[in-house]
Each structure stands twice: as C-alpha cells, then as structure tokens.
Scaffold this motif. Structure first.
Motif, short mmCIF file in Angstrom:
data_model
loop_
_atom_site.label_atom_id
_atom_site.label_comp_id
_atom_site.label_asym_id
_atom_site.label_seq_id
_atom_site.Cartn_x
_atom_site.Cartn_y
_atom_site.Cartn_z
N ASP A 72 0.79 5.93 -3.86
CA ASP A 72 -0.28 6.90 -3.57
C ASP A 72 -1.32 7.01 -4.67
O ASP A 72 -2.47 7.34 -4.42
CB ASP A 72 0.34 8.29 -3.33
CG ASP A 72 1.27 8.30 -2.13
OD1 ASP A 72 0.80 7.99 -1.03
OD2 ASP A 72 2.46 8.62 -2.31
N LYS A 120 -12.60 4.32 -8.52
CA LYS A 120 -13.39 5.45 -8.04
C LYS A 120 -13.47 6.59 -9.05
O LYS A 120 -14.33 7.47 -8.92
CB LYS A 120 -12.82 5.97 -6.72
CG LYS A 120 -12.82 4.93 -5.61
CD LYS A 120 -12.12 5.44 -4.37
CE LYS A 120 -12.06 4.36 -3.28
NZ LYS A 120 -11.29 4.82 -2.10
N ALA A 130 -3.76 -0.57 -4.01
CA ALA A 130 -3.89 0.89 -4.06
C ALA A 130 -5.32 1.33 -3.74
O ALA A 130 -6.28 0.72 -4.19
CB ALA A 130 -3.50 1.39 -5.45
N ASP A 131 -5.44 2.40 -2.96
CA ASP A 131 -6.75 2.97 -2.65
C ASP A 131 -7.16 4.03 -3.67
O ASP A 131 -8.34 4.33 -3.80
CB ASP A 131 -6.74 3.60 -1.26
CG ASP A 131 -6.68 2.55 -0.16
OD1 ASP A 131 -7.22 1.44 -0.37
OD2 ASP A 131 -6.09 2.83 0.89
N ASN A 132 -6.19 4.60 -4.35
CA ASN A 132 -6.44 5.72 -5.25
C ASN A 132 -6.07 5.30 -6.67
O ASN A 132 -4.89 5.29 -7.03
CB ASN A 132 -5.61 6.93 -4.80
CG ASN A 132 -5.97 8.20 -5.54
OD1 ASN A 132 -6.94 8.25 -6.30
ND2 ASN A 132 -5.17 9.24 -5.34
N GLY A 141 0.79 -1.23 0.00
CA GLY A 141 0.00 0.00 0.00
C GLY A 141 0.82 1.28 0.00
O GLY A 141 0.36 2.31 0.49
N CYS A 180 -12.92 -1.45 -6.99
CA CYS A 180 -11.68 -0.74 -6.67
C CYS A 180 -11.50 0.58 -7.42
O CYS A 180 -10.61 1.35 -7.10
CB CYS A 180 -10.48 -1.65 -6.94
SG CYS A 180 -10.44 -2.34 -8.61
#
Length: 218
Positions: free
Chosen positions: A98, A169, A136-138, A95, A167
């Motif tokens: 960014d 957004k 990854a969150d972004n 993770g 996943c």
C-alpha cells in the motif's frame, strides 16, 4: 532548522494508515518503524522475505540471523511470516504493497527518481527499488533537499540513471514536504524554522508555492 534523520522518520510515519502493508527502504525510511502510533496496526514488508517487521532491536535483542533487505538486524512483530524472496517480490510486483518509502539521490518534477547508481562511486546497488517503484502506486521519497555541496536534489530533470519514471508523487526532505503534480513541485509543508525563501533557493525544479505553507507538526 533542517530536520534530523529521526524527525524525517517521524514525519514519514504520519503518512501511515491503519491496515497498510508498507515497505521501508534502506536508511531514513527504515527508522520510521520506530514511530508507528500505538493505536495503529500496519504490516511492514521486506524484500528478502519478511512480512511483519517490528521496531529496531535493542542491543540485548539483536539476532544476527534475523535481518532485513539492507542487512540490518531487525525484530519480528507478533504473527510475522518468513518466506522466500521470490514470494516477497511477487507481492511487490503484484501491487499488494500500500505504501513504499524510499531514499533517493535525485527526484525531478516529472516524478522520476534516481536512487541506485552514481557513476564512478561504489553504491550498494539496485536492491528491490526498481520492482518497488514499478509495483507501487503510493511512493514517498525521503532525502536531504540538497547535497553536502549545497546542490539541489529536486531537479527539472534527473542527471543520474533512473530507477523509475513518473512514479513519485510526494517527497519529504529535511526542509519541506512537496507533492509532484503536472510537472511541478508543490510546497505543502515546511520544516519548523525554515523559510519559503530557503526552500525556493534550494529547489532547482519548478516550484509552486501556495498562499499558505504551514510548518510541519510533530
């Protein structure tokens, strides 16, 4: 008018923030390295073991031994590090990236992405995409809004094998910038000269259109 590949890369680069560690996928995402603002410092990572990618090389700068994960020749930024792909994937899975920018064949309004396989066709393969979408969150997907046959790539449900579930957004297409929230695409920006009606006609998934949808600025 639909955005060119270079305009897509330029708009993606507007999503970068100072200090970000960023992984750029094969194709249009990779071009974004050429549009990093001069007053911004970001560090580009490649799955094959590079941290600190520079812009695409000029013809006289090409080093055939220096390549990214897509086997494209690259340059190195000052202070770049080269290490094993095992360490690179540990960074991804841990993770520590960014922002990830990926291409795709399909995205649906549940945030699912299909990017690695079309049955019956020879495709480069998975690469690091499955690790990237899991770690990854972004994530931003950039792609054409419709296929060359005019079929929407923004769907109620992906029809191709999934790379990742729930996943994605944000999606940048050659027609629009859209967020994915609560099972819908939300139209945030439109390409210069592109109407909301055209975007509606080429979006198969549920689309929410705010009262004001500004044109993209470059």
């Amino acid at each position: 008018m639909a955005l060119s590949r270079e305009q897509l890369a330029q708009r993606v680069a507007q999503e970068f923030k100072d200090g970000y560690y960023i992984n750029l996928g094969i194709g249009i995402p990779t071009l974004a390295a050429n549009y990093i603002p001069d007053d911004m410092e970001v560090i580009l990572q490649s799955e094959n073991g590079i941290l600190g990618l520079g812009p695409f090389p000029l013809e006289e700068e090409v080093d055939a031994d220096l390549i990214n994960a897509g086997k494209q020749t690259v340059t190195l930024a000052s202070g770049a590090a080269i290490f094993s792909s095992a360490e690179s994937f540990a960074m991804i899975r841990g993770g520590h990236v960014d922002l990830t920018v990926l291409g795709a064949f399909e995205v649906d309004c549940q945030g699912n992405i299909a990017s690695y396989m079309i049955p019956g066709k020879l495709i480069k393969g998975m690469g690091g995409a499955m690790d990237l979408v899991a770690g990854a969150d972004n994530i931003i997907v950039t792609m054409t809004h419709a296929s060359k046959h005019g079929e929407s790539k923004l769907l109620p449900e992906c029809t191709l094998p999934l790379t990742g579930k729930g996943c994605i957004k944000r999606v940048l297409t050659d027609l629009a910038l859209l967020d994915i929230e609560d099972g819908s695409f939300i139209l945030r920006e439109r390409a210069p000269g592109v109407s909301v009606e055209e975007i509606k006609a080429k979006t198969a998934g549920t689309l929410i259109v705010p009262d004001h949808v500004p044109e993209m600025q470059f």
